[in-house]
Design an enzyme around this catalytic site. Structure first.
Site, short mmCIF file in Angstrom:
data_model
loop_
_atom_site.label_atom_id
_atom_site.label_comp_id
_atom_site.label_asym_id
_atom_site.label_seq_id
_atom_site.Cartn_x
_atom_site.Cartn_y
_atom_site.Cartn_z
N GLY A 158 48.80 13.14 59.41
CA GLY A 158 48.94 14.58 59.61
C GLY A 158 48.13 15.47 58.69
O GLY A 158 48.37 16.67 58.61
N GLY A 165 49.67 13.57 63.74
CA GLY A 165 49.55 15.02 63.58
C GLY A 165 50.48 15.53 62.49
O GLY A 165 51.25 14.77 61.88
N SER A 222 40.78 5.64 62.02
CA SER A 222 40.32 4.91 63.20
C SER A 222 40.96 5.45 64.48
O SER A 222 42.16 5.77 64.49
CB SER A 222 40.68 3.43 63.03
OG SER A 222 40.27 2.71 64.16
N CYS A 278 49.26 -1.25 65.16
CA CYS A 278 49.12 -0.46 66.38
C CYS A 278 50.37 -0.59 67.24
O CYS A 278 50.74 -1.70 67.63
CB CYS A 278 47.90 -0.91 67.20
SG CYS A 278 47.79 -0.01 68.76
#
Lengths: 261, 304
Positions: free
Chosen positions: B244, B217, B21, B130
């Site tokens: 990642g 990442g 997402s 989040c």
């Protein structure tokens, strides 16, 4: 009109160094390039190193459909742009293009003013050519720190009357582009003003244009990750809330923008 | 061709590759590059009860082999999603999973209740992780009690597959995973981004407008892999691994560690076709190693 975005390996066929931190790379593709419009950009990969993980966005500087070439004016700012800006003829770079919207074209017979600051001249070359192809004409006003950073002056002067300013007075009028006399008579001479450069410069140009009752389109350059509207990192504040510079822009009517701070 | 299909609760995936997402928009952004229906499913941008403008620019900083973001759940709210976005999502035949976020238990419930009515959304991913919102978000995912509270409340109104997305910004992620499993989650997905920051030494200011943001990442992959392995050991429900993943080898590591499916995130920004390449790469690996089905490598890590 939606042109399908493509991922392409472009081969550099010409590297023109403009000064110690700017170069123009002219590239070609084995595949036919999609139609590229003035104001659009490409996301260029600098390869995967610790400092160059993401692609870098660069304006389409020039596009020649017949010769199937595209060029980019690269400002060397950090690791990524240093890698891309040092590519030599024969070398390849991976790009995604075309990205973003484009400058709107004037009607036939109109005259417009193109303003650029520093490497903000990047999209103005194709813009000037497109304006002329649309049957309109343009004057071009560019400013820079000094003579050395006034770029592409020969190419631009072939497309319209070129006015220049430098902060140190080494070429043209001393000061910013907004200090140039042509900015005082916008309404009298031009149906529209286009601008690309640092935010404060575009904001200053837009302020004068709006006060003169002349429409102004600016091309923004925000930090981006994806370039295709997926990450929502490159937003700018507009009268309709946050908009993505990569997909809603990079070209905006100045009246839409709230400008950062 | 090896069998790539996996099940997450009632959800049948043609292959174990999903999108994370916030990195894949609503899928449309990638239609030029891939056939989105080739993926096991997509997890679309987070939806909250109300319209959210998100955080101020700058929202992104590139760091070695990764990036920080502070988007802050920018979206137009559940009503807009239902009326404007959902009808367009119906064109996809693959699984479209909605990511649900909120600032209060009630706001999570309100979004989940609406999502429950949407036939073409077979699952939600509850975002209790989040790091970029002032209220709610990660706050729910960093204690067992609050993670349980929101999961239980959403479970009561949501009948379909409920995936809970976990935060790595905790002392023991397996404890949180167990807590949401007990509260009725059908699966867990992890990891969300790692709370982090970047400083511009020329201006001596933080790069992000919010000072801190979420790291994603390749830089986070070893941390994510460890957490997926720990959680897969602890819970009985399926685990969806992410963090990642950039190529098939990364994805296979997560599958071996116990993930039934994986989500690809930041890599979509660099190569919009990466998901399809990962599916092909998993298939090649299975054929090369003589596996009939991807299920043979899920959790197959040899530790002795």
């Amino acid at each position: 009109m939606h042109t399908k975005k493509q991922i392409l390996d472009l081969q550099v066929i010409k590297h023109t160094s403009l000064n110690d931190h700017h170069a123009v790379l002219t590239c070609t593709s084995e595949k036919k390039l999609p139609t590229l419009l003035a104001g659009q950009f490409a996301e260029i990969s600098a390869g995967d190193t610790a400092g160059t993980f993401l692609r870098r966005p660069f304006s389409i500087h020039d596009y020649n459909k017949d010769e199937n070439t595209v060029s980019f004016l690269i400002q060397i700012k950090g690791n990524g742009s240093a890698i891309i800006g040092s590519l030599q003829p024969g070398e390849y770079m991976n790009v995604i293009l075309p990205l973003g919207n484009s400058f709107s074209m004037p009607a036939q017979g109109e005259k417009v003013l193109l303003t650029g600051g520093g490497c903000g001249v990047a999209p103005l070359l194709l813009l000037a050519k497109s304006v002329i192809a649309a049957g309109a004409s343009c004057d071009i006003l560019i400013g820079a720190r000094d003579e050395d950073n006034l770029m592409e002056t020969e190419e631009l002067s072939e497309l319209g009357t070129l006015f220049t300013t430098t902060e140190d007075g080494s070429e043209g009028i001393q000061g910013f582009v907004t200090d140039h006399p042509v900015m005082q008579e916008l309404k009298e001479n031009y149906s529209k003003v286009y601008s690309c450069g640092p935010d404060p410069m575009m904001k200053a140009v837009a302020t004068i244009a709006e006060a003169s009752g002349v429409d102004c389109e600016v091309s923004l350059e925000n930090t981006m990750a994806c370039g295709i509207g997926a990450c929502l990192c490159c937003v700018t504040e507009t009268t309709e809330g946050h908009k993505c510079v990569c997909t809603d822009g990079p070209v905006f009517n100045s009246k839409e923008l709230k400008w950062h701070n | 061709m090896a069998q790539l299909n996996v099940n997450i609760d009632k959800l049948k995936l043609a292959n174990p590759v999903l999108t994370a997402s916030g990195t894949f928009g609503y899928g449309f952004e990638f239609d030029d590059f891939i056939d989105v229906n080739d993926l096991g499913g997509i997890v679309v941008k987070a939806t909250t009860e109300e319209h959210r403008e998100g955080n101020k620019y700058p929202r992104m900083a590139e760091t070695p082999h990764g990036m920080l973001n502070a988007v802050g759940l920018q979206n137009k709210g559940i009503k807009y999603f239902r009326d404007e976005i959902y009808p367009k999502l119906r064109k996809y035949s693959t699984n479209v999973i909605a990511n649900v976020s909120g600032s209060t238990v009630e706001s999570y419930v309100a979004v989940a209740r609406e999502m429950n009515q949407l036939d073409h959304i077979p699952a939600i991913e509850l975002n209790i992780s989040c790091p970029n919102v002032k209220e709610g978000g990660m706050a729910f995912g960093t204690s067992c009690a609050s993670a349980q509270e929101v999961t239980k409340a959403v479970r009561e109104v949501y009948d379909k597959t409920l995936i809970v997305k976990l935060s790595p910004n905790v002392t023991n992620i397996a404890d949180i995973a167990l807590a949401v499993e007990e509260s009725g989650a059908d699966a867990v997905s992890l990891i969300n981004t790692l709370l982090s920051m970047a400083i511009d030494i020329r201006t001596q200011r933080p790069v992000l407008s919010t000072i801190t943001g979420g790291l994603s990442g390749p830089a986070v992959k070893p941390v994510a892999l460890r957490m997926v392995w720990q959680v897969a050991q602890a819970v009985k429900i399926p685990v969806i691994g992410m963090g990642g993943i950039t190529n098939a080898e990364d994805a296979i590591e997560f599958l071996l560690a116990g993930a039934t499916a994986i989500e690809v995130g930041t890599a979509n920004f660099i190569d919009p076709q990466v998901t399809v390449k990962i599916i092909n790469g998993i298939n090649e690996y299975l054929e090369h190693t003589g596996c009939q089905s991807v299920n043979e490598i899920i959790g197959a890590l040899k530790t002795k």
